[in-house]
Scaffold this motif. Structure first.
Motif, PDB file in Angstrom:
ATOM      1  N   ASN A  20       8.549 -47.643  26.321  1.00 62.97           N
ATOM      2  CA  ASN A  20       8.106 -48.698  27.225  1.00 62.97           C
ATOM      3  C   ASN A  20       8.318 -50.016  26.474  1.00 62.97           C
ATOM      4  OD1 ASN A  20       6.935 -49.896  29.399  1.00 62.97           O
ATOM      5  ND2 ASN A  20       5.002 -48.763  29.290  1.00 62.97           N
TER       6      ASN A  20
ATOM      7  N   LYS B 191       7.892 -51.069  39.633  1.00 63.79           N
ATOM      8  CA  LYS B 191       8.529 -49.743  39.714  1.00 63.79           C
ATOM      9  C   LYS B 191       8.806 -49.390  41.168  1.00 63.79           C
ATOM     10  CE  LYS B 191       9.793 -46.141  37.182  1.00 63.79           C
ATOM     11  NZ  LYS B 191       9.125 -44.884  37.063  1.00 63.79           N
TER      12      LYS B 191
ATOM     13  N   PHE C 207       7.729 -41.957  38.869  1.00 69.77           N
ATOM     14  CA  PHE C 207       6.408 -41.988  38.252  1.00 69.77           C
ATOM     15  C   PHE C 207       5.943 -43.436  38.048  1.00 69.77           C
ATOM     16  CE2 PHE C 207       3.423 -41.338  34.708  1.00 69.77           C
ATOM     17  CZ  PHE C 207       2.605 -40.410  35.328  1.00 69.77           C
TER      18      PHE C 207
ATOM     19  N   ASN D 201       5.042 -52.624  35.056  1.00 72.74           N
ATOM     20  CA  ASN D 201       5.011 -51.982  33.740  1.00 72.74           C
ATOM     21  C   ASN D 201       6.134 -52.580  32.895  1.00 72.74           C
ATOM     22  OD1 ASN D 201       4.298 -50.193  31.713  1.00 72.74           O
ATOM     23  ND2 ASN D 201       4.483 -48.367  32.997  1.00 72.74           N
TER      24      ASN D 201
ATOM     25  N   GLY E 128      11.458 -45.108  29.728  1.00 68.95           N
ATOM     26  CA  GLY E 128      11.579 -43.795  30.346  1.00 68.95           C
ATOM     27  C   GLY E 128      11.636 -42.723  29.287  1.00 68.95           C
TER      28      GLY E 128
ATOM     29  N   GLU F 155      17.394 -50.424  33.163  1.00 71.35           N
ATOM     30  CA  GLU F 155      16.389 -50.782  34.173  1.00 71.35           C
ATOM     31  C   GLU F 155      16.293 -52.282  34.431  1.00 71.35           C
ATOM     32  OE1 GLU F 155      12.628 -48.964  33.258  1.00 71.35           O
ATOM     33  OE2 GLU F 155      13.404 -46.970  33.664  1.00 71.35           O
TER      34      GLU F 155
ATOM     35  N   PHE G  81       0.850 -44.504  22.140  1.00 72.45           N
ATOM     36  CA  PHE G  81      -0.352 -43.830  22.634  1.00 72.45           C
ATOM     37  C   PHE G  81      -0.012 -42.561  23.401  1.00 72.45           C
ATOM     38  CE2 PHE G  81      -0.827 -44.741  27.202  1.00 72.45           C
ATOM     39  CZ  PHE G  81       0.039 -45.804  27.381  1.00 72.45           C
TER      40      PHE G  81
ATOM     41  N   PHE H 271      -1.021 -39.959  26.467  1.00 68.84           N
ATOM     42  CA  PHE H 271      -1.575 -40.026  27.820  1.00 68.84           C
ATOM     43  C   PHE H 271      -1.620 -38.598  28.351  1.00 68.84           C
ATOM     44  CE2 PHE H 271       0.312 -40.988  32.287  1.00 68.84           C
ATOM     45  CZ  PHE H 271      -0.906 -40.768  32.904  1.00 68.84           C
TER      46      PHE H 271
ATOM     47  N   ILE I 236       3.909 -42.174  24.360  1.00 64.65           N
ATOM     48  CA  ILE I 236       4.646 -43.378  24.768  1.00 64.65           C
ATOM     49  C   ILE I 236       4.786 -44.308  23.578  1.00 64.65           C
ATOM     50  CG2 ILE I 236       4.751 -45.235  26.455  1.00 64.65           C
ATOM     51  CD1 ILE I 236       2.863 -43.566  28.199  1.00 64.65           C
TER      52      ILE I 236
ATOM     53  N   GLU J 218      15.609 -48.861  40.026  1.00 69.35           N
ATOM     54  CA  GLU J 218      14.301 -48.383  39.557  1.00 69.35           C
ATOM     55  C   GLU J 218      13.267 -49.500  39.399  1.00 69.35           C
ATOM     56  OE1 GLU J 218      14.821 -45.553  36.470  1.00 69.35           O
ATOM     57  OE2 GLU J 218      12.676 -45.311  36.136  1.00 69.35           O
TER      58      GLU J 218
ATOM     59  N   TRP K 252      -1.077 -49.803  35.139  1.00 73.73           N
ATOM     60  CA  TRP K 252      -1.867 -48.638  34.748  1.00 73.73           C
ATOM     61  C   TRP K 252      -3.238 -49.132  34.256  1.00 73.73           C
ATOM     62  CZ3 TRP K 252      -1.016 -43.614  35.610  1.00 73.73           C
ATOM     63  CH2 TRP K 252       0.278 -43.226  35.968  1.00 73.73           C
TER      64      TRP K 252
ATOM     65  N   ASP L 155      -3.760 -50.376  30.666  1.00 74.29           N
ATOM     66  CA  ASP L 155      -2.886 -51.389  30.045  1.00 74.29           C
ATOM     67  C   ASP L 155      -3.666 -52.574  29.481  1.00 74.29           C
ATOM     68  OD1 ASP L 155      -0.816 -49.745  30.766  1.00 74.29           O
ATOM     69  OD2 ASP L 155       0.151 -51.166  32.116  1.00 74.29           O
TER      70      ASP L 155
ATOM     71  N   THR M 290      -5.307 -42.006  25.884  1.00 75.79           N
ATOM     72  CA  THR M 290      -5.965 -42.177  27.181  1.00 75.79           C
ATOM     73  C   THR M 290      -5.978 -40.831  27.901  1.00 75.79           C
ATOM     74  OG1 THR M 290      -3.909 -42.735  28.332  1.00 75.79           O
ATOM     75  CG2 THR M 290      -5.190 -44.575  27.481  1.00 75.79           C
TER      76      THR M 290
ATOM     77  N   PHE N 244      -6.633 -39.364  31.675  1.00 78.70           N
ATOM     78  CA  PHE N 244      -6.807 -39.715  33.084  1.00 78.70           C
ATOM     79  C   PHE N 244      -7.160 -38.454  33.885  1.00 78.70           C
ATOM     80  CE2 PHE N 244      -4.703 -43.513  31.798  1.00 78.70           C
ATOM     81  CZ  PHE N 244      -4.838 -44.460  32.807  1.00 78.70           C
TER      82      PHE N 244
HETATM   83  C1  LIG Z   1      -1.502 -44.668  31.245  1.00 75.50           C
HETATM   84  O1  LIG Z   1      -0.217 -44.288  31.129  1.00 75.50           O
HETATM   85  C2  LIG Z   1       0.838 -45.115  31.121  1.00 75.50           C
HETATM   86  N1  LIG Z   1       0.745 -46.449  30.947  1.00 75.50           N
HETATM   87  C3  LIG Z   1       1.856 -47.210  30.912  1.00 75.50           C
HETATM   88  N2  LIG Z   1       1.752 -48.531  30.746  1.00 75.50           N
HETATM   89  N3  LIG Z   1       3.107 -46.690  31.054  1.00 75.50           N
HETATM   90  C4  LIG Z   1       3.189 -45.377  31.221  1.00 75.50           C
HETATM   91  C5  LIG Z   1       2.088 -44.533  31.286  1.00 75.50           C
HETATM   92  N4  LIG Z   1       2.530 -43.267  31.460  1.00 75.50           N
HETATM   93  C6  LIG Z   1       3.854 -43.318  31.530  1.00 75.50           C
HETATM   94  N5  LIG Z   1       4.248 -44.595  31.377  1.00 75.50           N
HETATM   95  C7  LIG Z   1       5.599 -45.131  31.353  1.00 75.50           C
HETATM   96  C8  LIG Z   1       6.465 -44.500  30.299  1.00 75.50           C
HETATM   97  C9  LIG Z   1       7.829 -44.724  30.883  1.00 75.50           C
HETATM   98  O2  LIG Z   1       8.247 -46.047  30.574  1.00 75.50           O
HETATM   99  C10 LIG Z   1       7.611 -44.615  32.382  1.00 75.50           C
HETATM  100  C11 LIG Z   1       7.904 -43.247  32.941  1.00 75.50           C
HETATM  101  O3  LIG Z   1       9.228 -42.956  32.762  1.00 75.50           O
HETATM  102  P1  LIG Z   1      10.136 -42.434  33.978  1.00 75.50           P
HETATM  103  O4  LIG Z   1       9.508 -41.260  34.616  1.00 75.50           O
HETATM  104  O5  LIG Z   1      10.469 -43.593  34.844  1.00 75.50           O
HETATM  105  O6  LIG Z   1      11.371 -41.981  33.133  1.00 75.50           O
HETATM  106  P2  LIG Z   1      12.903 -42.175  33.428  1.00 75.50           P
HETATM  107  O7  LIG Z   1      13.624 -41.498  32.315  1.00 75.50           O
HETATM  108  O8  LIG Z   1      13.249 -43.627  33.638  1.00 75.50           O
HETATM  109  O9  LIG Z   1      13.006 -41.404  34.773  1.00 75.50           O
HETATM  110  P3  LIG Z   1      14.176 -41.168  35.815  1.00 75.50           P
HETATM  111  O10 LIG Z   1      14.443 -39.699  35.712  1.00 75.50           O
HETATM  112  O11 LIG Z   1      13.577 -41.584  37.127  1.00 75.50           O
HETATM  113  O12 LIG Z   1      15.349 -42.021  35.402  1.00 75.50           O
HETATM  114  O13 LIG Z   1       6.221 -44.854  32.600  1.00 75.50           O
END
Ligand SMILES: COc1nc(N)nc2c1ncn2[C@H]1C[C@H](O)[C@@H](COP(=O)(O)OP(=O)(O)OP(=O)(O)O)O1
Length: 211
Positions: free
Chosen positions: A36, A50, A54, A60, A64, A83, A96, A98, A110, A127, A167, A170, A187, A189
């Motif tokens: 991230n 987003k 997810f 955010n 990924g 992205e 962290f 999650f 993450i 995305e 989230w 955050d 964290t 959830f």
């Molecule tokens: C509390 O949890 C979270 N907080 C924050 N700020 N961000 C989070 C949390 N849990 C997950 N994330 C982030 C980590 C990643 O940046 C994205 C999820 O990734 P995604 O599923 O979009 O992964 P991609 O590889 O881009 O997926 P595609 O297959 O859609 O390309 O959320």
């Protein structure tokens, strides 16, 4: 009263910054790596809205999954380009875990990155829609704001960081990222009908950085 321990997933010497909820940390079988990345430019923070998958409809950082054969650093750079259409000298800022009750039996690990410069133009993709927000002034960000005036990148008309559309955890660690303080955290959830509710958390900073 005995002091409470850090979550079992936290290795090393860290000083607690914030915690909440009880100590019944959720079990998990494995960890999956994600990235991230946040761009800070003067008094502005770049977030992405987003558009799919997810975290749908939340703001955010850009990131990924870490793909097989990639390091988290490489994945963070790739995801930022894919992205948001930009490149940046990303620095690791924190980590962290999650875990979700009612969700997968694995934990998201993450890896969080930050950069104060970037090249290219933030561009909407399938995305994410990049949006700039204003960073509130503090002693640290005031210095950045002065630098912003000099660089002519200050913009006072931007909306504030939209924590209500991010989230729920955050707001606990983003101020550490903004102040360049390395952090670790956890964290837990609970997922009910597709909505995620923050149940317990712990964030800390390396004890060596505390005075
Ligand atoms: C509390 O949890 C979270 N907080 C924050 N700020 N961000 C989070 C949390 N849990 C997950 N994330 C982030 C980590 C990643 O940046 C994205 C999820 O990734 P995604 O599923 O979009 O992964 P991609 O590889 O881009 O997926 P595609 O297959 O859609 O390309 O959320």
């Amino acid at each position: 009263m005995p002091s409470r321990s850090v979550p079992p997933s936290i290795d090393g010497e860290f000083t607690e910054v914030t915690r909440g909820g009880d100590d019944k940390w959720l079990p998990y079988k494995t960890k999956r790596l994600y990235t991230n990345a946040f761009i800070i430019h003067g008094n502005k923070l770049l977030l992405g809205y987003k558009k799919r998958g997810f975290g749908l409809s939340k703001y955010n950082g850009f990131g990924g999954k870490v793909e097989p054969g990639e390091t988290p650093d490489q994945a963070a750079a790739r995801e930022l380009k894919e992205e948001a259409g930009i490149e940046a000298p990303l620095e690791h800022s924190g980590t962290f875990l999650f875990v979700t009750e009612g969700g997968p039996d694995w934990a998201f690990q993450i890896e969080i990155y930050r950069a104060e410069e970037y090249s290219g133009t933030p561009t909407e993709t399938d995305e994410m829609r990049p949006v700039w927000f204003s960073i509130p002034a503090s002693s640290e960000t005031a210095k950045a704001a002065v630098a912003s005036v000099i660089e002519n990148v200050i913009d006072n008309d931007l909306p504030p960081i939209p924590y209500e559309s991010m989230w729920d955890s955050d707001y606990l660690w983003l101020p550490l990222l903004l102040s360049k303080t390395h952090f670790v955290g956890r964290t837990d959830f609970k997922e009910v009908d597709g909505a995620f509710k923050l149940e317990r958390w712990w964030f800390g900073v390396p004890t060596s950085t505390c005075t």
